[in-house]
Design an enzyme around this catalytic site. Structure first.
Site, PDB file in Angstrom:
ATOM      1  CE1 TYR A 182      -4.122  -1.799   0.075  1.00  0.00           C
ATOM      2  CE2 TYR A 182      -2.975  -3.225   1.622  1.00  0.00           C
ATOM      3  CZ  TYR A 182      -4.048  -2.989   0.781  1.00  0.00           C
ATOM      4  OH  TYR A 182      -5.024  -3.937   0.637  1.00  0.00           O
ATOM      5  NE  ARG A 319      -6.284 -21.553   4.065  1.00  0.00           N
ATOM      6  CZ  ARG A 319      -6.280 -22.819   3.623  1.00  0.00           C
ATOM      7  NH1 ARG A 319      -5.155 -23.345   3.156  1.00  0.00           N
ATOM      8  NH2 ARG A 319      -7.365 -23.557   3.669  1.00  0.00           N
ATOM      9  NE  ARG A 342      -9.344 -15.705   3.814  1.00  0.00           N
ATOM     10  CZ  ARG A 342      -8.530 -16.431   3.050  1.00  0.00           C
ATOM     11  NH1 ARG A 342      -8.903 -16.799   1.838  1.00  0.00           N
ATOM     12  NH2 ARG A 342      -7.343 -16.804   3.501  1.00  0.00           N
ATOM     13  CB  CYS A 365     -13.253 -19.847   6.354  1.00  0.00           C
ATOM     14  SG  CYS A 365     -12.406 -18.987   5.021  1.00  0.00           S
ATOM     15  CB  ALA A 415     -28.713 -25.616  -2.820  1.00  0.00           C
ATOM     16  CE  LYS A 452     -11.663 -26.702  -3.259  1.00  0.00           C
ATOM     17  NZ  LYS A 452     -12.212 -27.130  -4.555  1.00  0.00           N
TER      18      LYS A 452
END
Length: 665
Positions: A182, A319, A342, A365, A415, A452
């Site tokens: 930054y 993490r 997260r 997460c 779902a 994963k």
């Protein structure tokens, strides 16, 4: 609670501020959480308060700006503590008072600006600035050099902004940052800083901006007002816009560790009360915003080095959602505070659940970046893929029901599971039927690769949550129209997912879908051609390559991952960089014609190519599986189609679809 985790619930000091436990909420861009006058809107107030209510000891807000003249920001992108001080103090005071009610402390993260790394969707027409005329990270533009008067103006606004934060009840501030490339970091890194005045040249000059900021804040707010610094001791840059991969040997183009150690000593000497440590820059963005392809706890050795270098508290994210790893880091002196970013989007109650011994109920997460950085990058919105309520706590609150309904849910993917979970929490009577032998849908094949693991964790979380909520779940049970109509249901949710697209190539006995290979239903030989370099194709390729397979990717478009989105650049760029690093062949603009006798015929702009293969894996997309819905649409009044069965997308939209429908039945 696990006895080993008790050290995570001991108090710790940052300067004069005592924090009740070892957990901080890591700063995450608060896009959508500010109002047009630079204050916090109701969504922002609710969002931060919810994490304090969930047990987090220190809340660090996402980035807020200290000025809006030198580097203009379209309001209301992020709060600004000096734009309208009365409005900022008014809204922030309400927020800090609510946070303090839960025994938590709160720091305001204050930014001197983004400079060359401003995300284009947030930049608008405003010209990018930098220490020197250097290339912008994303755009084909050269940044404008800041004048000394502008630097002095920004420093003064830090003092003004910190004073306003102190009035508003913040317990300290964190400066953003000598970190991630930054604006203040651009001054600190010699690659970006070509100045010949007192703000360029030697390290002390390049850190002068950061020094003047902390001195101004201490002068305005008192020496006991804590000022932390977000700090990256190493940039992980190979060149402009080129980052290094884990384990790669490279020549550091940005800040190397030797200078990182020296800079840390100087910064603490200047008056910073804590260092919030990571590594990376926007040019190596997968370090600061680690996707699932990075190991958990990836900053540990760098935080440990900082802990051994300076005598102020060290905060560390990266993490760090494994409490065993977190506890070990506190015990061995790697860091003093564990920052969760997260993971607190996914589950704001992480800390309280851990303290109460309810680890299994923590929603994981995925490190997917779909709801957070992906949406920030594309839409200037902060959300969460697995938690539809994140940043919308009031609007998306569970709606209690007066008259419970008996609801049939067909399909046990994300779902269907999310719909059942929300319906049960609200007080309805959901019944879920799944044709397969496990809940999870595409999480099952998708979660096969080692990287994963959190996909597997989410599938397990849904299974145990439905069991905890006593939702009747029937596996190995396909549902037909007759069963639906005979069941006496008040509403029906069809969440039957999608099926992989396939097409004949010739030797179809050796042509498989990625799902079949990932779940072990099909095995492949040593040489594999994968057709389709989308997310599924690329991840399957990496998984097979780790097994020692010779893999070639054949993609019809001009580059891998061309149709996936909104993928955060940290995810997509790391995945793209891993392909050549792992020696994976990629053929683009390639149309696969046939596969016979171990030869895959591919048409390219350069002519026909032959690729040798024992097996071919098709990763060319998915097709909605919605036949049952269409059979029922004129027979069931309260009928809904959700997730991939409605429109093939990703895990986030499957969960969000289901939450929206289930929360309003």
């Amino acid at each position: 609670m696990n006895e080993h985790w008790k050290n995570l619930f001991t108090p710790v000091q940052i300067g004069s501020c005592q924090i009740k436990n070892r957990f901080a909420m890591a700063p995450m861009g608060p896009l959508g959480l500010g109002d047009a006058e630079g204050g916090f809107n109701q969504r922002g107030i609710d969002y931060y308060t919810e994490r304090a209510k969930g047990g987090t000891g220190l809340i660090i807000t996402g980035v807020t700006f200290v000025e809006n003249e030198v580097e203009q920001h379209g309001m209301p992108n992020c709060p600004c503590s000096t734009y309208n001080p009365v409005q900022f103090v008014r809204t922030a005071r309400e927020m800090t008072e609510r946070i303090h009610a839960y025994g938590a402390k709160v720091f305001l993260q204050m930014s001197g600006g983004f400079g060359r790394v401003t995300i284009p969707t947030n930049l608008g027409e405003f010209p990018p600035v930098a220490p020197s005329p250097i290339p912008h990270r994303w755009l084909d533009k050269i940044c404008r050099e800041l004048t000394k008067d502008e630097i002095h103006y920004i420093v003064k606004k830090f003092g003004d902004g910190a004073y306003n934060a102190q009035r508003a009840g913040f317990d300290g501030v964190e400066i953003h940052a000598v970190h991630e490339g930054y604006l203040i970091d651009q001054f600190a890194i010699s690659l970006f800083n070509n100045r010949t005045d007192e703000y360029g040249g030697c390290l002390e000059n390049r850190l002068r901006f950061a020094r003047e900021i902390v001195e101004e804040i201490k002068k305005r707010c008192g020496k006991d007002f804590p000022v932390a610094l977000r700090y990256s001791p190493k940039s992980m840059m190979k060149d402009w816009r080129v980052g290094a991969l884990p384990g790669e040997e490279f020549q550091e183009a940005g800040r190397d560790l030797d200078e990182g150690v020296e800079a840390a000593k100087l910064l603490v000497q200047y008056g910073y009360d804590a260092l919030d440590v990571d590594v990376g820059t926007y040019d190596a963005w997968w370090w600061n915003h680690p996707p699932m392809y990075q190991e958990k706890g990836l900053y540990r050795k760098y935080a440990k080095l900082m802990k051994e270098t300076v005598n102020v508290p060290i905060l560390m994210a990266g993490r760090m959602d494994d409490p065993d790893m977190a506890s070990a880091c506190i015990a061995d002196g790697t860091c003093d505070i564990i920052s969760l970013g997260r993971p607190l989007l996914a589950d704001p109650d992480y800390v309280n659940k851990l303290r109460a011994g309810l680890r299994r109920t923590i929603r994981p997460c995925l490190s997917c970046h779909e709801g957070c950085m992906g949406r920030i990058q594309e839409y200037s919105l902060l959300n969460c893929a697995v938690n539809p309520q994140a940043c919308r706590e009031r609007d998306m609150a569970y709606r209690p029901v007066c008259r419970p309904k008996k609801v049939l849910i067909v399909g046990g993917g994300v779902a269907g599971c999310e719909a059942a979970r929300v319906l049960a929490i609200r007080g309805h009577e959901p019944h879920l039927f799944e044709a397969g032998d496990r809940l999870g849908g595409n999480l099952i094949p998708g979660g096969t690769p080692d990287f994963k693991e959190d996909d597997r964790a989410l599938a397990a979380w849904y299974a145990q949550e439905l069991e905890r909520l006593r939702v009747p779940v029937t596996l190995n049970h396909p549902v037909d129209k007759a069963q639906v109509l005979a069941g006496g249901y008040d509403a029906v949710i069809v969440a039957t997912g999608s099926t992989p697209k396939v097409f004949p190539l010739g030797d179809d006995a050796h042509v498989h879908t990625a799902a079949d290979v990932l779940t072990g239903k099909a095995t492949v030989g040593q040489r594999v051609v994968i057709v389709g370099a989308g997310l599924v194709g690329c991840e399957t390729t990496l998984w097979l390559r780790e097994q020692g397979k010779d893999v070639t990717l054949a993609e019809a478009l001009s580059k891998p991952l061309a149709v996936n989105g909104p993928l955060c650049h940290a995810n997509s760029e790391m995945l793209e960089a891993l392909l050549p690093y792992k020696k994976i062949s990629v053929v683009t603009n390639a149309s696969v014609r046939s596969f016979e006798n171990g030869r895959v015929l591919v048409q390219t702009p350069q002519g026909e190519q032959t690729l040798l293969a024992d097996d071919v894996i098709l990763c060319v997309g998915y097709r909605e599986q919605n036949d049952l819905y269409h059979q029922l649409e004129f027979d069931v009044a309260d009928l809904h189609l959700v997730g991939d069965a409605r429109k093939v997308a990703n895990i986030m939209y499957a969960i969000w679809d289901a939450f929206e429908v289930a929360n309003h039945l």
